[in-house]
Scaffold this motif. Structure first.
Motif, short mmCIF file in Angstrom:
data_model
loop_
_atom_site.label_atom_id
_atom_site.label_comp_id
_atom_site.label_asym_id
_atom_site.label_seq_id
_atom_site.Cartn_x
_atom_site.Cartn_y
_atom_site.Cartn_z
N ALA A 99 0.83 -1.21 0.00
CA ALA A 99 0.00 0.00 0.00
C ALA A 99 0.86 1.26 0.00
O ALA A 99 0.58 2.23 -0.71
CB ALA A 99 -0.93 -0.01 1.21
N ALA A 144 2.40 1.81 -3.42
CA ALA A 144 1.36 2.26 -4.35
C ALA A 144 1.13 3.76 -4.20
O ALA A 144 1.01 4.49 -5.19
CB ALA A 144 0.07 1.49 -4.10
N ARG A 145 1.10 4.24 -2.96
CA ARG A 145 0.92 5.68 -2.72
C ARG A 145 2.13 6.48 -3.23
O ARG A 145 1.97 7.53 -3.85
CB ARG A 145 0.72 5.94 -1.23
CG ARG A 145 -0.57 5.37 -0.66
CD ARG A 145 -0.81 5.84 0.77
NE ARG A 145 -1.91 5.12 1.38
CZ ARG A 145 -1.77 4.07 2.18
NH1 ARG A 145 -0.55 3.63 2.47
NH2 ARG A 145 -2.82 3.46 2.68
N ASP A 168 -3.38 3.24 -7.70
CA ASP A 168 -4.55 2.93 -6.89
C ASP A 168 -4.17 1.90 -5.83
O ASP A 168 -3.78 0.78 -6.16
CB ASP A 168 -5.68 2.40 -7.77
CG ASP A 168 -6.94 2.14 -6.98
OD1 ASP A 168 -7.07 1.03 -6.41
OD2 ASP A 168 -7.79 3.03 -6.92
N VAL A 169 -4.32 2.27 -4.56
CA VAL A 169 -3.84 1.42 -3.46
C VAL A 169 -4.58 0.09 -3.41
O VAL A 169 -3.97 -0.97 -3.30
CB VAL A 169 -3.97 2.17 -2.12
CG1 VAL A 169 -3.65 1.22 -0.96
CG2 VAL A 169 -3.06 3.37 -2.09
N SER A 170 -5.89 0.12 -3.48
CA SER A 170 -6.66 -1.12 -3.35
C SER A 170 -6.37 -2.09 -4.50
O SER A 170 -6.25 -3.31 -4.28
CB SER A 170 -8.17 -0.82 -3.28
OG SER A 170 -8.62 -0.18 -4.46
#
Length: 223
Positions: A89, A92-93, A98-100
């Protein structure tokens, strides 16, 4: 494009400074797949780390006009106290994805089970490799950096990584360092040799391989 402007990189050793890049000025055409060859210790892995931004040059500048990955399978970006899920996560940030979607992909791809929510510092080398490759493939970059020094783990997982990577290459290019000329001929269009701090660019990967073979045949005293 990736632009090197008077980039110099060296390390201190017991016998003095080891120069990896000697004031390099070069433009990488990232519209094509690039293969880089060099003897053991020439600095190929360091070059990839410089391109990715993991390491900084001693002097000079590297300008990146494209979205570049960290080296495929690299695990040095993971925090030991964070779980696999939290690390996925976080990255991704950092890279603006997109984190999810990234977390869901990595969870399914890495097949870590309940360990996905355990601290990364508790992972075995195989589990670390799975997380590293899972995150690398989940983040869709313009250019992927590949260092054959990294292992994808067991044969079944390695095959899955290769399949997923082939899919990514439909919309991305690679910069690959390797001793395996077969892999370079398969993936790469153009090439370069890294030797004695100099990076020499070739418009055809076959030319780079021929030059590398010449370097291998040089007397040890001339290396």
């Amino acid at each position: 494009m990736i632009i090197f402007e008077n980039v110099h990189k060296s390390y201190r050793t017991r016998t003095g400074r080891k120069v990896v890049l000697d004031h390099l000025n070069l433009v990488f055409d990232t519209r094509k797949n690039i293969g880089i060859l060099g003897l053991n210790g020439a600095g190929k892995t360091t070059l990839l780390r410089l391109i990715s931004g993991i390491e900084l040059p001693d002097s000079g500048h590297i300008r990146r006009k494209v979205n570049i990955s960290f080296p495929l399978g690299y695990i040095g970006c993971f925090a030991g106290n964070m779980s696999g899920r939290e690390n996925a996560a976080f990255l991704a940030r950092v890279y603006g994805f997109d984190v999810s979607q990234v977390v869901d992909f990595v969870e399914a791809f890495a097949e870590l089970g309940e360990y996905f929510d355990e601290p990364f510092k508790t992972y075995s080398s195989g589990m670390s490799s799975r997380l590293g490759f899972g995150v690398s493939i989940a983040l869709e970059f313009d250019v992927y950096l590949i260092d054959e020094a990294f292992s994808a783990g067991d044969a079944r997982f390695a095959a899955r990584c290769q399949d997923a990577f082939h899919e990514r290459l439909q919309n991305s290019t690679v910069i690959m360092v390797s001793h395996a000329t077969e892999s370079l001929l398969t993936y790469c269009d153009i090439g370069a040799t890294l030797h004695k701090g100099k990076l020499t660019y070739y418009d055809d990967i076959k030319e780079a391989i021929e030059r590398y073979n010449d370097i291998v045949r040089e007397p040890i005293s001339a290396a």
